[in-house]
Design an enzyme around this catalytic site. Structure first.
Site, PDB file in Angstrom:
ATOM      1  N   GLU A  31      17.229  59.438 -15.815  1.00 49.41           N
ATOM      2  CA  GLU A  31      16.935  59.152 -14.411  1.00 49.41           C
ATOM      3  C   GLU A  31      16.355  57.752 -14.304  1.00 49.41           C
ATOM      4  OE1 GLU A  31      14.210  61.922 -12.500  1.00 49.41           O
ATOM      5  OE2 GLU A  31      14.006  60.575 -10.792  1.00 49.41           O
ATOM      6  N   ASP A  91      16.378  47.800  -5.836  1.00 49.26           N
ATOM      7  CA  ASP A  91      15.036  47.335  -6.216  1.00 49.26           C
ATOM      8  C   ASP A  91      15.191  46.257  -7.288  1.00 49.26           C
ATOM      9  OD1 ASP A  91      13.882  49.284  -4.683  1.00 49.26           O
ATOM     10  OD2 ASP A  91      13.351  50.613  -6.350  1.00 49.26           O
ATOM     11  N   LYS A 125      26.194  55.470   7.417  1.00 50.95           N
ATOM     12  CA  LYS A 125      26.249  54.056   7.028  1.00 50.95           C
ATOM     13  C   LYS A 125      25.304  53.697   5.867  1.00 50.95           C
ATOM     14  CE  LYS A 125      28.314  51.419   9.487  1.00 50.95           C
ATOM     15  NZ  LYS A 125      29.744  51.599   9.555  1.00 50.95           N
ATOM     16  N   PRO A 126      24.018  54.148   5.900  1.00 53.83           N
ATOM     17  CA  PRO A 126      23.137  53.758   4.776  1.00 53.83           C
ATOM     18  C   PRO A 126      23.701  54.206   3.421  1.00 53.83           C
ATOM     19  CG  PRO A 126      21.852  54.730   6.552  1.00 53.83           C
ATOM     20  CD  PRO A 126      23.294  54.932   6.912  1.00 53.83           C
ATOM     21  N   LYS A 165      33.758  62.609   5.487  1.00 55.17           N
ATOM     22  CA  LYS A 165      33.648  61.203   5.911  1.00 55.17           C
ATOM     23  C   LYS A 165      32.929  60.382   4.826  1.00 55.17           C
ATOM     24  CE  LYS A 165      31.883  58.137   9.409  1.00 55.17           C
ATOM     25  NZ  LYS A 165      31.034  57.971  10.577  1.00 55.17           N
ATOM     26  N   GLY A 225     -10.099  66.591 -12.629  1.00 50.42           N
ATOM     27  CA  GLY A 225     -10.461  65.410 -11.850  1.00 50.42           C
ATOM     28  C   GLY A 225     -11.360  64.495 -12.656  1.00 50.42           C
ATOM     29  N   CYS A 235     -10.095  72.310 -16.594  1.00 48.31           N
ATOM     30  CA  CYS A 235     -10.657  71.088 -17.172  1.00 48.31           C
ATOM     31  C   CYS A 235     -11.973  70.701 -16.487  1.00 48.31           C
ATOM     32  CB  CYS A 235      -9.626  69.968 -17.141  1.00 48.31           C
ATOM     33  SG  CYS A 235      -9.993  68.734 -18.382  1.00 48.31           S
ATOM     34  N   GLU A 266     -20.430  61.975 -17.702  1.00 51.07           N
ATOM     35  CA  GLU A 266     -19.507  61.242 -16.831  1.00 51.07           C
ATOM     36  C   GLU A 266     -20.159  60.906 -15.485  1.00 51.07           C
ATOM     37  OE1 GLU A 266     -15.983  63.502 -15.752  1.00 51.07           O
ATOM     38  OE2 GLU A 266     -14.855  61.666 -15.397  1.00 51.07           O
ATOM     39  N   ARG A 323     -11.945  63.572 -21.505  1.00 51.27           N
ATOM     40  CA  ARG A 323     -12.816  62.872 -22.456  1.00 51.27           C
ATOM     41  C   ARG A 323     -14.034  63.694 -22.859  1.00 51.27           C
ATOM     42  NH1 ARG A 323     -11.575  58.931 -18.811  1.00 51.27           N
ATOM     43  NH2 ARG A 323     -10.308  57.284 -19.717  1.00 51.27           N
ATOM     44  N   HIS A 376      -5.220  72.065 -19.731  1.00 45.63           N
ATOM     45  CA  HIS A 376      -4.432  72.066 -18.494  1.00 45.63           C
ATOM     46  C   HIS A 376      -3.275  73.053 -18.633  1.00 45.63           C
ATOM     47  CE1 HIS A 376      -6.317  68.754 -16.306  1.00 45.63           C
ATOM     48  NE2 HIS A 376      -6.631  68.311 -17.509  1.00 45.63           N
ATOM     49  N   GLU A 402      -1.493  74.363 -16.520  1.00 44.77           N
ATOM     50  CA  GLU A 402      -0.371  74.101 -15.606  1.00 44.77           C
ATOM     51  C   GLU A 402       0.729  73.280 -16.270  1.00 44.77           C
ATOM     52  OE1 GLU A 402      -3.348  72.752 -15.504  1.00 44.77           O
ATOM     53  OE2 GLU A 402      -3.392  70.730 -14.653  1.00 44.77           O
TER      54      GLU A 402
HETATM   55  N1  GLN Z   1     -13.341  64.065 -16.123  1.00 47.57           N
HETATM   56  C1  GLN Z   1     -13.381  65.134 -17.055  1.00 47.57           C
HETATM   57  C2  GLN Z   1     -13.229  64.630 -18.476  1.00 47.57           C
HETATM   58  O1  GLN Z   1     -12.717  63.551 -18.682  1.00 47.57           O
HETATM   59  C3  GLN Z   1     -12.322  66.178 -16.753  1.00 47.57           C
HETATM   60  C4  GLN Z   1     -10.942  65.630 -16.879  1.00 47.57           C
HETATM   61  C5  GLN Z   1      -9.890  66.502 -16.270  1.00 47.57           C
HETATM   62  O2  GLN Z   1     -10.185  67.363 -15.442  1.00 47.57           O
HETATM   63  N2  GLN Z   1      -8.657  66.288 -16.647  1.00 47.57           N
HETATM   64  O3  GLN Z   1     -13.613  65.303 -19.406  1.00 47.57           O
END
Ligand code: GLN
Length: 528
Positions: A140, A147, A189-190, A223, A352, A379, A403, A460, A505, A507
């Protein structure tokens, strides 16, 4: 070597990744081994340091590559692990070229986009194909044809078609068909311009995938075919469907597999698509709604938690329940209690970075723990669960993470000494798959039905083992650790119906046909 290139036209963000992944799914269903690669034109070396606001989530593979979110679509649609050969950016390719130049590898020669960069792209494509032992590699090209930053990628593709022959390299162009509400008509057209732009690079599409919000009338399809110089059956309709998982079935009904087989001179097979039919049947039967509150910081930005949403929804379909995710801005909870939290079936705190919204997340975790609401921490969500417990059960009022409070005295979440080896952003992360040992007789064991698992990581900070004993005495259970028992991988709360969190994670390895056990367990706890 058989290659399929997928390019995008008219504009970006029309679901090229899903269209591409659906083609892969069909080819896989016919018994072919498929490998996928994505090349992006931007100059970041990888998506690892890019803001989720701009780029959606970072998808991490088993071997620790931080890749584009489309690689997640490929893994989910193909139920196959991708790797570091799956995702390249211009930044990564340029970095390699410049390092070689600095090492004198070019012996003082002039280093140019053609042939040096294009040769490198061809080498990556060939390597990906060979190392994965695939029958077909699908590549892909990110962005939109026209571009400036992608031109060298199209040139590399053109050269490969020239070298390998037209019968071995196919081009599939995904375009948008706009609909004008005022005059109630589609405008082709596009698309014509986009195909012309592609032809300007010496490439003509073998298949044209036409995205539209509505069903496309047959005359319009004809078309498009005639104005773009294509046969009618080379134009595939891709209207917006009620679920992205319907796309492989829709493409298969339009015989895209047969068309590719014919062009590659593969024997044509029957496409059963049984797994997909079963998944769609479950989706159609999912009427009852389960509401999960996602307390995070990228609210309104589905792409930032794309795989997590996909994983939770797929777990819902397995129980024929429709998972509705309510995004709650963690910072809002800090200002004023958000009442909707009290009506939810479960609470999830996703991953996060940095401290914005942390206190709101801790309040949400406290609510879940003290009100026996099912809770799943991912996490950062596991670190939040530990901090909440330390503060409110052990009375460590200033418990936090290095953190958020680098100088803090009670950082129960910190960077382990042996992990402080590099400090440049993105380099000292625990990335990729790590083995993990589950403690018997825990909720984790009940959910995973195994004592040895592997999960993907991207973080981390770790739970400081110094606090393990006092926390465990008070009812906080470290239910899985790294094989050396140093790192807490899964934690849970004693005598709570479902309060569990993982440093990993899940997911990233959950698949629509095989939802992750932690998501299935979460659903089960909410249904009961
Ligand atoms: N900020 C946290 C760490 O770095 C959790 C990271 C996350 O949720 N992926 O450990």
């Amino acid at each position: 070597m058989k290659l399929i290139f997928v390019t995008g036209g008219v504009l970006s963000g029309i679901g090229k990744g899903i269209a591409a992944a659906s083609i892969w799914a069909i080819l896989k269903d016919s018994g072919k081994k498929v490998f996928c690669q994505k090349f992006d034109g931007y100059l970041n070396v990888d998506p690892g340091t890019m803001s989720p606001f701009q780029h959606g989530e970072v998808f991490v593979t088993d071997d620790g590559a931080e890749t584009d979110l489309d690689i997640g679509h490929y893994e989910r649609f193909l139920d196959t692990d991708m790797n570091k050969f799956s995702s390249f950016t211009s930044g990564k390719l340029y970095e390699e070229i410049i390092q070689k130049e600095r090492r004198w590898d070019y012996l003082g020669g002039t280093v140019q986009i053609v042939p040096h960069l294009t040769d490198l792209v061809k080498e990556k494509i060939k390597n990906g194909y060979e190392t994965s032992d695939a029958d077909i590699s699908i590549i892909e090209i990110g962005g939109t044809v026209g571009d400036m930053e992608n031109e060298y990628l199209l040139e590399s593709a053109r050269q490969l078609q020239h070298e390998l022959g037209r019968e071995n390299v196919l081009f599939c162009h995904v375009v948008l068909l706009p609909f004008l509400c005022a005059s109630k008509e589609f405008k082709s057209k596009p698309i014509q311009f986009s195909v012309r732009t592609l032809m300007g690079y010496g490439l003509s599409p073998d298949l044209l995938i036409v995205r539209a919000d509505e069903m496309i009338p047959q005359e319009m399809m004809q078309k498009i075919a005639s104005t773009c110089g294509m046969k009618d059956d080379e134009v595939i309709a891709a209207p917006t469907l009620s679920s992205i998982y319907e796309v492989p079935l829709s493409f298969s009904e339009q015989q895209i597999g047969e068309k590719i087989a014919e062009k590659f001179h593969f024997p044509t097979k029957m496409w059963a698509m049984q797994d997909w039919k079963k998944l769609i049947a479950n989706i159609d039967a999912s009427k009852e709604i389960i509401q999960i509150g996602m307390v995070g910081k990228y609210v309104g930005l589905e792409d930032a938690y794309y795989s997590l949403n996909a994983g939770l929804k797929a777990a819902g379909f397995a129980y024929q329940k429709k998972v509705e995710i309510i995004f709650i801005e963690a910072e809002d909870i800090e200002k004023e209690w958000v009442e909707i939290l009290e009506t939810l079936d479960g609470i999830c705190i996703p991953g996060g970075f940095w401290n914005r919204g942390i206190e709101g997340m801790i309040l949400a975790a406290h609510y879940a723990r003290t009100n026996m609401v099912p809770y799943l921490g991912i996490c950062l969500g596991s670190q939040i669960m530990a901090i909440e417990f330390a503060r409110n059960v052990l009375g460590m009022k200033d418990a936090s993470s290095e953190e958020f409070t680098p100088e803090g005295k009670k950082n129960i979440i910190h960077i382990m000494d042996h992990q402080k080896w590099l400090t440049t952003k993105g380099w000292n992360m625990r990335l990729g798959a790590y083995p993990c040992i589950i403690r018997p007789w825990t909720l984790a064991e009940k959910i995973y039905r195994s004592l040895e698992i592997s999960e993907r990581h991207r973080h981390r900070f770790e739970f400081d083992p110094v606090y393990r004993e006092p926390m465990e005495k008070a009812g906080f259970i470290v239910s899985a650790t790294s094989p050396d028992a140093l790192l807490a991988e899964i934690v849970e709360i004693k005598d709570h119906p479902y309060m569990i969190a993982t440093q990993a994670h899940p997911e990233l390895i959950s698949r629509p046909h095989k939802p992750h056990p932690l998501f299935l367990g979460f659903l089960q706890a909410m249904i009961l």
